[in-house]
Motif scaffolding. Structure first.
Motif, PDB file in Angstrom:
ATOM      1  N   LEU A  81       0.849  -1.187   0.000  1.00 57.13           N
ATOM      2  CA  LEU A  81       0.000   0.000   0.000  1.00 57.13           C
ATOM      3  C   LEU A  81       0.890   1.244   0.000  1.00 57.13           C
ATOM      4  O   LEU A  81       1.821   1.346   0.797  1.00 57.13           O
ATOM      5  CB  LEU A  81      -0.894  -0.010   1.242  1.00 57.13           C
ATOM      6  N   VAL A  82       0.564   2.179  -0.880  1.00 58.87           N
ATOM      7  CA  VAL A  82       1.349   3.401  -0.984  1.00 58.87           C
ATOM      8  C   VAL A  82       0.414   4.561  -1.310  1.00 58.87           C
ATOM      9  O   VAL A  82      -0.639   4.346  -1.936  1.00 58.87           O
ATOM     10  CB  VAL A  82       2.455   3.249  -2.053  1.00 58.87           C
ATOM     11  N   GLN A  83       0.782   5.755  -0.897  1.00 58.46           N
ATOM     12  CA  GLN A  83      -0.016   6.929  -1.227  1.00 58.46           C
ATOM     13  C   GLN A  83       0.273   7.388  -2.652  1.00 58.46           C
ATOM     14  O   GLN A  83       1.361   7.132  -3.198  1.00 58.46           O
ATOM     15  CB  GLN A  83       0.289   8.058  -0.255  1.00 58.46           C
ATOM     16  N   ALA A  84      -0.675   8.058  -3.232  1.00 49.52           N
ATOM     17  CA  ALA A  84      -0.498   8.620  -4.570  1.00 49.52           C
ATOM     18  C   ALA A  84       0.746   9.504  -4.596  1.00 49.52           C
ATOM     19  O   ALA A  84       0.996  10.272  -3.661  1.00 49.52           O
ATOM     20  CB  ALA A  84      -1.729   9.402  -4.980  1.00 49.52           C
ATOM     21  N   GLY A  85       1.521   9.352  -5.661  1.00 53.83           N
ATOM     22  CA  GLY A  85       2.773  10.081  -5.781  1.00 53.83           C
ATOM     23  C   GLY A  85       3.971   9.324  -5.263  1.00 53.83           C
ATOM     24  O   GLY A  85       5.121   9.732  -5.493  1.00 53.83           O
ATOM     25  N   GLY A  86       3.721   8.229  -4.569  1.00 56.76           N
ATOM     26  CA  GLY A  86       4.792   7.436  -4.000  1.00 56.76           C
ATOM     27  C   GLY A  86       5.386   6.450  -4.990  1.00 56.76           C
ATOM     28  O   GLY A  86       5.039   6.439  -6.173  1.00 56.76           O
ATOM     29  N   SER A  87       6.275   5.604  -4.475  1.00 56.21           N
ATOM     30  CA  SER A  87       6.988   4.637  -5.307  1.00 56.21           C
ATOM     31  C   SER A  87       6.943   3.252  -4.684  1.00 56.21           C
ATOM     32  O   SER A  87       6.845   3.105  -3.462  1.00 56.21           O
ATOM     33  CB  SER A  87       8.453   5.050  -5.474  1.00 56.21           C
ATOM     34  N   LEU A  88       7.016   2.251  -5.540  1.00 58.01           N
ATOM     35  CA  LEU A  88       7.166   0.865  -5.133  1.00 58.01           C
ATOM     36  C   LEU A  88       8.088   0.171  -6.122  1.00 58.01           C
ATOM     37  O   LEU A  88       8.161   0.561  -7.294  1.00 58.01           O
ATOM     38  CB  LEU A  88       5.827   0.127  -5.115  1.00 58.01           C
ATOM     39  N   ARG A  89       8.748  -0.868  -5.638  1.00 51.29           N
ATOM     40  CA  ARG A  89       9.640  -1.654  -6.484  1.00 51.29           C
ATOM     41  C   ARG A  89       9.220  -3.114  -6.402  1.00 51.29           C
ATOM     42  O   ARG A  89       9.264  -3.718  -5.324  1.00 51.29           O
ATOM     43  CB  ARG A  89      11.084  -1.489  -6.024  1.00 51.29           C
ATOM     44  N   LEU A  90       8.807  -3.659  -7.534  1.00 51.00           N
ATOM     45  CA  LEU A  90       8.413  -5.060  -7.607  1.00 51.00           C
ATOM     46  C   LEU A  90       9.580  -5.890  -8.134  1.00 51.00           C
ATOM     47  O   LEU A  90      10.296  -5.462  -9.040  1.00 51.00           O
ATOM     48  CB  LEU A  90       7.205  -5.239  -8.524  1.00 51.00           C
ATOM     49  N   SER A  91       9.718  -7.077  -7.583  1.00 50.32           N
ATOM     50  CA  SER A  91      10.741  -8.007  -8.056  1.00 50.32           C
ATOM     51  C   SER A  91      10.111  -9.337  -8.422  1.00 50.32           C
ATOM     52  O   SER A  91       9.108  -9.741  -7.833  1.00 50.32           O
ATOM     53  CB  SER A  91      11.809  -8.227  -6.979  1.00 50.32           C
ATOM     54  N   CYS A  92      10.729  -9.991  -9.378  1.00 47.96           N
ATOM     55  CA  CYS A  92      10.277 -11.309  -9.812  1.00 47.96           C
ATOM     56  C   CYS A  92      11.508 -12.210  -9.867  1.00 47.96           C
ATOM     57  O   CYS A  92      12.462 -11.919 -10.598  1.00 47.96           O
ATOM     58  CB  CYS A  92       9.614 -11.223 -11.173  1.00 47.96           C
ATOM     59  N   ALA A  93      11.476 -13.275  -9.098  1.00 53.52           N
ATOM     60  CA  ALA A  93      12.566 -14.247  -9.086  1.00 53.52           C
ATOM     61  C   ALA A  93      12.168 -15.456  -9.909  1.00 53.52           C
ATOM     62  O   ALA A  93      11.081 -16.012  -9.719  1.00 53.52           O
ATOM     63  CB  ALA A  93      12.890 -14.654  -7.658  1.00 53.52           C
ATOM     64  N   ALA A  94      13.047 -15.869 -10.824  1.00 54.50           N
ATOM     65  CA  ALA A  94      12.742 -16.971 -11.725  1.00 54.50           C
ATOM     66  C   ALA A  94      13.626 -18.170 -11.438  1.00 54.50           C
ATOM     67  O   ALA A  94      14.801 -18.025 -11.123  1.00 54.50           O
ATOM     68  CB  ALA A  94      12.925 -16.529 -13.166  1.00 54.50           C
ATOM     69  N   SER A  95      13.059 -19.333 -11.558  1.00 56.89           N
ATOM     70  CA  SER A  95      13.832 -20.571 -11.434  1.00 56.89           C
ATOM     71  C   SER A  95      13.279 -21.574 -12.439  1.00 56.89           C
ATOM     72  O   SER A  95      12.155 -21.454 -12.915  1.00 56.89           O
ATOM     73  CB  SER A  95      13.730 -21.145 -10.019  1.00 56.89           C
ATOM     74  N   GLY A  96      14.094 -22.565 -12.776  1.00 52.81           N
ATOM     75  CA  GLY A  96      13.653 -23.563 -13.731  1.00 52.81           C
ATOM     76  C   GLY A  96      14.226 -23.285 -15.108  1.00 52.81           C
ATOM     77  O   GLY A  96      15.428 -23.130 -15.257  1.00 52.81           O
ATOM     78  N   ASN A 114       7.195   4.684 -10.107  1.00 56.77           N
ATOM     79  CA  ASN A 114       7.246   6.011  -9.489  1.00 56.77           C
ATOM     80  C   ASN A 114       6.001   6.801  -9.832  1.00 56.77           C
ATOM     81  O   ASN A 114       5.260   6.446 -10.754  1.00 56.77           O
ATOM     82  CB  ASN A 114       8.478   6.771  -9.970  1.00 56.77           C
ATOM     83  N   SER A 115       5.773   7.863  -9.089  1.00 55.43           N
ATOM     84  CA  SER A 115       4.618   8.745  -9.326  1.00 55.43           C
ATOM     85  C   SER A 115       3.335   7.939  -9.447  1.00 55.43           C
ATOM     86  O   SER A 115       2.541   8.139 -10.374  1.00 55.43           O
ATOM     87  CB  SER A 115       4.846   9.574 -10.589  1.00 55.43           C
ATOM     88  N   LEU A 116       3.140   7.043  -8.516  1.00 55.79           N
ATOM     89  CA  LEU A 116       1.995   6.147  -8.582  1.00 55.79           C
ATOM     90  C   LEU A 116       0.680   6.895  -8.445  1.00 55.79           C
ATOM     91  O   LEU A 116       0.581   7.897  -7.719  1.00 55.79           O
ATOM     92  CB  LEU A 116       2.115   5.069  -7.508  1.00 55.79           C
ATOM     93  N   LYS A 117      -0.327   6.377  -9.144  1.00 55.38           N
ATOM     94  CA  LYS A 117      -1.667   6.964  -9.155  1.00 55.38           C
ATOM     95  C   LYS A 117      -2.661   5.930  -8.654  1.00 55.38           C
ATOM     96  O   LYS A 117      -2.416   4.723  -8.762  1.00 55.38           O
ATOM     97  CB  LYS A 117      -2.041   7.368 -10.579  1.00 55.38           C
ATOM     98  N   PRO A 118      -3.805   6.373  -8.151  1.00 58.86           N
ATOM     99  CA  PRO A 118      -4.819   5.396  -7.713  1.00 58.86           C
ATOM    100  C   PRO A 118      -5.204   4.413  -8.814  1.00 58.86           C
ATOM    101  O   PRO A 118      -5.488   3.246  -8.521  1.00 58.86           O
ATOM    102  CB  PRO A 118      -5.994   6.294  -7.318  1.00 58.86           C
ATOM    103  N   GLU A 119      -5.177   4.845 -10.051  1.00 58.00           N
ATOM    104  CA  GLU A 119      -5.537   3.947 -11.150  1.00 58.00           C
ATOM    105  C   GLU A 119      -4.472   2.892 -11.428  1.00 58.00           C
ATOM    106  O   GLU A 119      -4.685   2.000 -12.260  1.00 58.00           O
ATOM    107  CB  GLU A 119      -5.839   4.742 -12.431  1.00 58.00           C
ATOM    108  N   ASP A 120      -3.333   2.959 -10.768  1.00 60.01           N
ATOM    109  CA  ASP A 120      -2.330   1.901 -10.862  1.00 60.01           C
ATOM    110  C   ASP A 120      -2.645   0.731  -9.924  1.00 60.01           C
ATOM    111  O   ASP A 120      -1.953  -0.294  -9.959  1.00 60.01           O
ATOM    112  CB  ASP A 120      -0.938   2.447 -10.519  1.00 60.01           C
TER     113      ASP A 120
END
Length: 125
Positions: free
Chosen positions: A11-26, A84-90
């Motif tokens: 959960l983040v406020q509008a205008g904030g940032s998040l970083r998603l990671s994806c780890a792969a195996s196989g 970055n610059s996250l919006k509610p529609e994200d």
């Protein structure tokens, strides 16, 4: 078969940032283009960003262009989405995806060979 595990949602406020990671195996990660898709409540899953197998080519949906950045580390078998610059529609569940075809960035659901389980991103106004 590849296994994809996402992390980093929250959960983040509008205008904030998040970083998603994806780890792969196989299945050999380095040989395949990767992507991030997202699905908002009541909507279809849609393409957000993609990256070629070597990382030299990226693609973005118009709705995230200039705000999101996709990258990959083939030595660590990871792909990352900096938002970055996250919006509610994200607000959506974000899914990591491996392309069905090695050299094509997956821009549609039909082009995806493997999916992660998804991670929730919620942007409050």
């Amino acid at each position: 078969q590849v296994q994809l595990v996402e992390s980093g949602g929250g959960l983040v406020q509008a205008g904030g940032s998040l970083r998603l990671s994806c780890a792969a195996s196989g299945r050999t990660f380095i040989n395949y283009a990767m992507g991030w898709f997202r699905q908002a409540p009541g909507k279809e899953r849609e393409f957000a960003a993609g990256i070629s197998s070597g990382g030299s080519t990226t693609a973005y949906a118009d709705s995230v262009k200039g705000r999101f950045t996709i990258s990959r580390d083939n030595a660590k078998n990871t792909v990352t989405l900096q938002m970055n610059s996250l919006k509610p529609e994200d607000t959506a569940v974000y899914y990591c995806a491996q392309s069905r075809a090695q050299f094509l960035i997956p821009r549609s659901l039909q082009m995806v060979g493997s999916w992660g389980q998804g991670t929730q991103v919620t942007v409050s106004s």
